[in-house]
Design a protein around this motif. Structure first.
Motif, PDB file in Angstrom:
ATOM      1  N   SER A   1     -30.187 -29.161  32.482  1.00 10.95           N
ATOM      2  CA  SER A   1     -29.499 -29.322  31.211  1.00 10.95           C
ATOM      3  C   SER A   1     -30.484 -28.978  30.105  1.00 10.95           C
ATOM      4  O   SER A   1     -31.548 -29.594  29.998  1.00 10.95           O
ATOM      5  CB  SER A   1     -28.990 -30.760  31.045  1.00 10.95           C
ATOM      6  N   LEU A   2     -30.141 -27.977  29.304  1.00  6.70           N
ATOM      7  CA  LEU A   2     -31.011 -27.554  28.210  1.00  6.70           C
ATOM      8  C   LEU A   2     -30.636 -28.352  26.972  1.00  6.70           C
ATOM      9  O   LEU A   2     -29.624 -28.098  26.327  1.00  6.70           O
ATOM     10  CB  LEU A   2     -30.855 -26.056  27.960  1.00  6.70           C
ATOM     11  N   LEU A   3     -31.455 -29.334  26.638  1.00  5.32           N
ATOM     12  CA  LEU A   3     -31.164 -30.199  25.495  1.00  5.32           C
ATOM     13  C   LEU A   3     -31.320 -29.438  24.185  1.00  5.32           C
ATOM     14  O   LEU A   3     -30.664 -29.753  23.194  1.00  5.32           O
ATOM     15  CB  LEU A   3     -32.100 -31.410  25.520  1.00  5.32           C
ATOM     16  N   GLN A   4     -32.222 -28.458  24.199  1.00  2.00           N
ATOM     17  CA  GLN A   4     -32.412 -27.591  23.038  1.00  2.00           C
ATOM     18  C   GLN A   4     -32.927 -26.267  23.561  1.00  2.00           C
ATOM     19  O   GLN A   4     -33.925 -26.223  24.282  1.00  2.00           O
ATOM     20  CB  GLN A   4     -33.408 -28.204  22.052  1.00  2.00           C
ATOM     21  N   LEU A   5     -32.244 -25.174  23.219  1.00  2.00           N
ATOM     22  CA  LEU A   5     -32.597 -23.861  23.751  1.00  2.00           C
ATOM     23  C   LEU A   5     -32.962 -22.923  22.615  1.00  2.00           C
ATOM     24  O   LEU A   5     -32.153 -22.680  21.712  1.00  2.00           O
ATOM     25  CB  LEU A   5     -31.425 -23.281  24.559  1.00  2.00           C
ATOM     26  N   ASP A   6     -34.188 -22.414  22.638  1.00  2.00           N
ATOM     27  CA  ASP A   6     -34.663 -21.456  21.640  1.00  2.00           C
ATOM     28  C   ASP A   6     -34.951 -20.140  22.350  1.00  2.00           C
ATOM     29  O   ASP A   6     -35.896 -20.037  23.138  1.00  2.00           O
ATOM     30  CB  ASP A   6     -35.929 -21.986  20.960  1.00  2.00           C
ATOM     31  N   LEU A   7     -34.120 -19.128  22.085  1.00  2.00           N
ATOM     32  CA  LEU A   7     -34.257 -17.837  22.748  1.00  2.00           C
ATOM     33  C   LEU A   7     -35.152 -16.859  21.994  1.00  2.00           C
ATOM     34  O   LEU A   7     -35.389 -15.754  22.470  1.00  2.00           O
ATOM     35  CB  LEU A   7     -32.870 -17.205  22.940  1.00  2.00           C
ATOM     36  N   GLU A   8     -35.650 -17.246  20.846  1.00  2.00           N
ATOM     37  CA  GLU A   8     -36.430 -16.320  20.028  1.00  2.00           C
ATOM     38  C   GLU A   8     -37.665 -15.789  20.754  1.00  2.00           C
ATOM     39  O   GLU A   8     -37.958 -14.582  20.683  1.00  2.00           O
ATOM     40  CB  GLU A   8     -36.840 -16.984  18.719  1.00  2.00           C
ATOM     41  N   PRO A   9     -38.441 -16.618  21.490  1.00  2.00           N
ATOM     42  CA  PRO A   9     -39.602 -16.061  22.206  1.00  2.00           C
ATOM     43  C   PRO A   9     -39.213 -15.006  23.233  1.00  2.00           C
ATOM     44  O   PRO A   9     -39.935 -14.028  23.424  1.00  2.00           O
ATOM     45  CB  PRO A   9     -40.228 -17.288  22.884  1.00  2.00           C
ATOM     46  N   LEU A  10     -38.058 -15.190  23.895  1.00  2.00           N
ATOM     47  CA  LEU A  10     -37.617 -14.210  24.881  1.00  2.00           C
ATOM     48  C   LEU A  10     -37.187 -12.917  24.209  1.00  2.00           C
ATOM     49  O   LEU A  10     -37.473 -11.817  24.687  1.00  2.00           O
ATOM     50  CB  LEU A  10     -36.479 -14.785  25.715  1.00  2.00           C
ATOM     51  N   LEU A  11     -36.473 -13.035  23.080  1.00  2.00           N
ATOM     52  CA  LEU A  11     -36.012 -11.850  22.378  1.00  2.00           C
ATOM     53  C   LEU A  11     -37.173 -11.100  21.743  1.00  2.00           C
ATOM     54  O   LEU A  11     -37.163  -9.876  21.635  1.00  2.00           O
ATOM     55  CB  LEU A  11     -35.001 -12.246  21.297  1.00  2.00           C
ATOM     56  N   ALA A  12     -38.198 -11.821  21.313  1.00  2.12           N
ATOM     57  CA  ALA A  12     -39.361 -11.170  20.711  1.00  2.12           C
ATOM     58  C   ALA A  12     -40.074 -10.281  21.710  1.00  2.12           C
ATOM     59  O   ALA A  12     -40.716  -9.301  21.337  1.00  2.12           O
ATOM     60  CB  ALA A  12     -40.322 -12.223  20.172  1.00  2.12           C
ATOM     61  N   ASP A  13     -39.967 -10.601  23.003  1.00  2.00           N
ATOM     62  CA  ASP A  13     -40.618  -9.803  24.047  1.00  2.00           C
ATOM     63  C   ASP A  13     -39.679  -8.810  24.703  1.00  2.00           C
ATOM     64  O   ASP A  13     -40.019  -8.186  25.694  1.00  2.00           O
ATOM     65  CB  ASP A  13     -41.192 -10.729  25.135  1.00  2.00           C
ATOM     66  N   SER A  14     -38.455  -8.696  24.179  1.00  2.00           N
ATOM     67  CA  SER A  14     -37.469  -7.853  24.845  1.00  2.00           C
ATOM     68  C   SER A  14     -37.720  -6.371  24.622  1.00  2.00           C
ATOM     69  O   SER A  14     -37.160  -5.528  25.297  1.00  2.00           O
ATOM     70  CB  SER A  14     -36.059  -8.198  24.347  1.00  2.00           C
ATOM     71  N   GLU A  15     -38.583  -5.993  23.619  1.00  2.00           N
ATOM     72  CA  GLU A  15     -38.913  -4.601  23.375  1.00  2.00           C
ATOM     73  C   GLU A  15     -40.415  -4.415  23.599  1.00  2.00           C
ATOM     74  O   GLU A  15     -41.226  -4.571  22.687  1.00  2.00           O
ATOM     75  CB  GLU A  15     -38.535  -4.199  21.952  1.00  2.00           C
ATOM     76  N   PRO A  16     -40.812  -4.112  24.801  1.00  2.00           N
ATOM     77  CA  PRO A  16     -42.237  -4.008  25.113  1.00  2.00           C
ATOM     78  C   PRO A  16     -42.901  -2.878  24.354  1.00  2.00           C
ATOM     79  O   PRO A  16     -42.280  -1.893  23.998  1.00  2.00           O
ATOM     80  CB  PRO A  16     -42.267  -3.753  26.632  1.00  2.00           C
ATOM     81  N   ALA A  17     -44.212  -3.035  24.142  1.00  2.00           N
ATOM     82  CA  ALA A  17     -44.945  -2.058  23.354  1.00  2.00           C
ATOM     83  C   ALA A  17     -45.164  -0.761  24.109  1.00  2.00           C
ATOM     84  O   ALA A  17     -45.339   0.282  23.509  1.00  2.00           O
ATOM     85  CB  ALA A  17     -46.300  -2.649  22.933  1.00  2.00           C
ATOM     86  N   ASP A  18     -45.175  -0.778  25.401  1.00  2.00           N
ATOM     87  CA  ASP A  18     -45.395   0.444  26.161  1.00  2.00           C
ATOM     88  C   ASP A  18     -44.601   0.394  27.443  1.00  2.00           C
ATOM     89  O   ASP A  18     -44.019  -0.619  27.805  1.00  2.00           O
ATOM     90  CB  ASP A  18     -46.882   0.639  26.473  1.00  2.00           C
ATOM     91  N   GLU A  19     -44.593   1.536  28.121  1.00  2.00           N
ATOM     92  CA  GLU A  19     -43.786   1.664  29.328  1.00  2.00           C
ATOM     93  C   GLU A  19     -44.220   0.686  30.405  1.00  2.00           C
ATOM     94  O   GLU A  19     -43.405   0.111  31.113  1.00  2.00           O
ATOM     95  CB  GLU A  19     -43.906   3.099  29.855  1.00  2.00           C
TER      96      GLU A  19
END
Length: 447
Positions: free
Chosen positions: A306-324
């Motif tokens: 059970s996620l009492l509080q879910l913050d997806l911002e750290p995951l989204l911040a890494d969703s566009e990697p800097a290199d291949e």
């Protein structure tokens, strides 16, 4: 005096000197000659097969000691439990008369052990052989070069140095320096009186494991019942830098912030129950329970979270990697083929997204490298979103199949979220989307 009498006296004197030399420890006794007898005694006491492949010497006297090389222990069916290159032990002889094995000092090197192998039941002793277990105390034990396995597979733990003590009537203590993979580690553990463990009674223990970016504390008890000891413990895990820790294990992990977890574990080395697990990862807070099975062909995890509080911002911040290279999914794909899982997750709402999402429910399974989403639900745009999907990591080109259904949604919420420049109003009764992709990088699945 005749030559015969002189020869006899010389022979008796030599024999007496030899006996004295042996008794005072000047000359060792080669006990490897009695290896068969020793092996039978070990089997009678423990149910294990002992093999003495090298030298074995016993030295008597005030500093009595035993040294041996190339030792091995196995179960009667031939499963190897332990192998040892060299070992030496110095004991108190007078204490042995009182049924007390008092080890002054022990040293060993080149130890290999499979800690997941079940121990056999001790052979039934006759009534005349039954009695109080031997009393054992250890002033100091030191070891080097220890390698551990679990059911024939490397455990990923190599011990460079080990110090152990269990004084008579005092607490046991263990300190070791090791490596988890390539990550340096230090373990400190304290336990109760060693006699308690030898009597088969519940044994209290607390331990702390320190890594460069994390620490783990365990406080609980072990009950050595049957072939596998069972345990219950309270754990506390703290990770200061998850990305740095993951990098040490060659894992690309998002920057989730500081992680703190505590909970309860119980079970044995084959099955572990996870209860009252709670913690935080950055701004995300969670609670969970479940189980971990280790006895099958591959580990299996069941988790109800059970996620009492879910913050997806750290995951989204890494969703566009800097290199291949940073987008490479190969490590994730390989890890999905190492275990099975059954996951159930609920959450009232999620933050860090441009759209408000509420009432999240997710059910997923992982079997033989195939992830099934069965399905996931959420309230979004004042409507209901359902997702079903499948990720097959076991095929040549790892494939994603995703079906999305959005019902009874308010388009005006898109303007509120900043996704549309102009105001849009209206109601969407039903939108269905099907997606398919394959590849081993994020880019391949996006494009």
């Amino acid at each position: 005096m005749s030559r015969t009498k002189i020869a006899i006296r010389l022979l008796l004197a030599s024999a007496a000197l030899a006996v004295i030399a042996v008794l005072v420890g000047l000359v060792p006794i080669n006990i490897a000659l009695f290896s068969d007898t020793i092996s039978r005694s070990v089997y009678k006491a423990t149910g294990l097969e002992l093999t003495l492949g090298g030298s074995a010497a016993l030295r008597l006297g005030p500093r009595a000691s035993l040294s041996a090389s190339d030792l091995a222990l196995a179960t009667p069916d031939g499963s190897r439990l332990l192998a040892l290159d060299t070992a030496s032990v110095r004991v108190a002889l007078l204490a042995l008369v009182r049924g007390h094995i008092h080890v002054h000092r022990a040293e060993f090197s080149g130890l290999w052990a499979d800690f997941c192998q079940p121990l056999p039941e001790r052979p039934e002793a006759s009534s005349s052989e039954e009695g109080e277990p031997l009393k054992i105390s250890v002033d100091l034990m030191r070891g080097t070069s220890v390698e551990l396995e679990c059911n024939g597979e490397p455990a990923g733990l190599s011990i460079q140095d080990l110090d152990f003590s269990a004084p008579d009537g005092g607490s046991t203590r263990l300190e070791l320096t090791a490596a988890l993979g390539e990550v340096p580690a230090k373990l400190t553990a304290n336990g109760g009186d060693l006699d308690t463990l030898l009597r088969g009674e519940p044994y209290k223990i607390d331990a702390r494991l320190d890594l460069e970016h994390a620490s783990l504390f365990v406080d609980g008890r072990v009950a050595p019942t049957g072939g596998r000891p069972d345990f219950d413990a309270r754990i506390e895990l703290s990770v200061a830098d998850m990305r740095a820790l993951g990098g040490a294990f060659e894992l690309d992990v998002p920057d989730l912030g500081a992680i703190d977890v505590e909970g309860e574990l119980s079970g044995d080395l084959a099955a572990i129950d996870i209860g009252d697990l709670s913690g935080s990862a950055g701004n995300t807070r969670f609670a969970a329970s479940g189980s971990l099975a280790l006895a099958g062909e591959r580990p299996s995890i069941e988790l109800d979270a059970s996620l009492l509080q879910l913050d997806l911002e750290p995951l989204l911040a890494d969703s566009e990697p800097a290199d291949e290279g940073a987008a490479d999914l190969a490590p994730l794909i390989e890890s999905l083929q190492e275990f099975d899982a059954d996951l159930h997750v609920t959450r009232d709402s999620a933050s860090g997204l441009p759209l408000e999402i509420r009432s999240v429910t997710l059910d997923a399974t992982l079997v033989d490298g195939v992830v099934e989403l069965n399905p996931a639900y959420a309230e979004v745009l004042d409507g209901r979103l359902s997702l079903t999907g499948r990720f097959d990591s076991a095929v040549g080109c790892p494939a994603v199949e995703l079906q999305a259904l959005l019902e009874s949604s308010d388009l005006e919420r898109l303007k509120d979220a900043g996704w549309l420049a102009a105001a849009v109003s209206g109601q969407v009764d039903r939108i269905e989307v099907e997606l398919w992709s394959c590849g081993t990088t994020v880019q391949e699945h996006i494009h």
